[in-house]
Write a protein that holds these residues in place. Sequence first.
Motif, PDB file in Angstrom:
ATOM      1  N   PHE A   1      23.138 -27.739 -30.204  1.00  0.00           N
ATOM      2  CA  PHE A   1      23.219 -27.678 -31.655  1.00  0.00           C
ATOM      3  C   PHE A   1      22.270 -26.611 -32.177  1.00  0.00           C
TER       4      PHE A   1
ATOM      5  N   ALA B   1      22.584 -22.992 -37.429  1.00  0.00           N
ATOM      6  CA  ALA B   1      23.775 -22.412 -38.058  1.00  0.00           C
ATOM      7  C   ALA B   1      25.057 -22.972 -37.463  1.00  0.00           C
ATOM      8  N   GLY B   2      24.913 -23.935 -36.560  1.00  0.00           N
ATOM      9  CA  GLY B   2      26.124 -24.481 -35.939  1.00  0.00           C
ATOM     10  C   GLY B   2      26.013 -24.476 -34.437  1.00  0.00           C
ATOM     11  N   ASN B   3      27.068 -24.849 -33.790  1.00  0.00           N
ATOM     12  CA  ASN B   3      27.045 -24.979 -32.336  1.00  0.00           C
ATOM     13  C   ASN B   3      27.696 -23.801 -31.650  1.00  0.00           C
ATOM     14  N   LYS B   4      27.354 -23.617 -30.415  1.00  0.00           N
ATOM     15  CA  LYS B   4      27.936 -22.536 -29.639  1.00  0.00           C
ATOM     16  C   LYS B   4      28.082 -22.995 -28.204  1.00  0.00           C
ATOM     17  N   LEU B   5      29.220 -22.696 -27.599  1.00  0.00           N
ATOM     18  CA  LEU B   5      29.469 -23.013 -26.205  1.00  0.00           C
ATOM     19  C   LEU B   5      29.245 -21.783 -25.338  1.00  0.00           C
TER      20      LEU B   5
ATOM     21  N   PHE C   1      30.285 -20.595 -21.527  1.00  0.00           N
ATOM     22  CA  PHE C   1      31.212 -20.971 -20.466  1.00  0.00           C
ATOM     23  C   PHE C   1      30.777 -20.447 -19.108  1.00  0.00           C
TER      24      PHE C   1
END
Lengths: 114, 115
Positions: free
Chosen positions: A95, A98-102, A104
């Motif tokens: 988290f 400014a938001g979530n990021k994945l 990979f």
Amino acid sequence: SQKIEQNSEALNIQEGKTATLTCNYTNYSPAYLQWYRQDPGRGPVFLLLIRENEKEKRKERLKVTFDTTLKQSLFHITASQPADSATYLCALGRFGAAGNKLTFGGGTRVLVKP
Amino acid sequence: GAGVSQSPSNKVTEKGKDVELRCDPISGHTALYWYRQRLGQGLEFLIYFQGNSAPDKSGLPSDRFSAERTGESVSTLTIQRTQQEDSAVYLCASSLANLQEDEQFFGPGTRLTVL
């Protein structure tokens, strides 16, 4: 720097057996981890989510474990079928303000032989 | 219901030309992501949009890459002066809300080939 490693070699397995895939990470503290399936020429499709305070999750023939001490997730496909043949991607998330990021991993290709 | 759609599905261009890729997210999804996937490799994050917040552009590889999003709908990814190393599949994804561990829904991708 952050590193997420999945076995780049294809996993060949006989129908009916259990396929086990690994996802290892370094220099990262994910809040959760997701697994996706990707078929050739298609976008990834979400399979399972596991949070950092969870040890294991199951969905039908799929099982995911998450060990934050070992910095590893294992993904199991039990009673594998030829239709399970695909590339499986792990993605780590956390988290942010400014938001979530994945982020990979590179994916592991699974081939289930009848 | 309709999923994430992307256009064109394939794009062949000459080195030095500009290209524009389009993504239509799922209606109501406030978060939208662009990724790049080179042949046989994993997904490389490029940029994401969350509602009216400033986009996170931290993954854009150079200033030749830019993206816009109109409100909570269509997004376009523009690559200027394309290079051969830009050849890849460009994937767009959307999610309901970027405040939780929401799954991302992916489009089929645009395969870009730069000659």
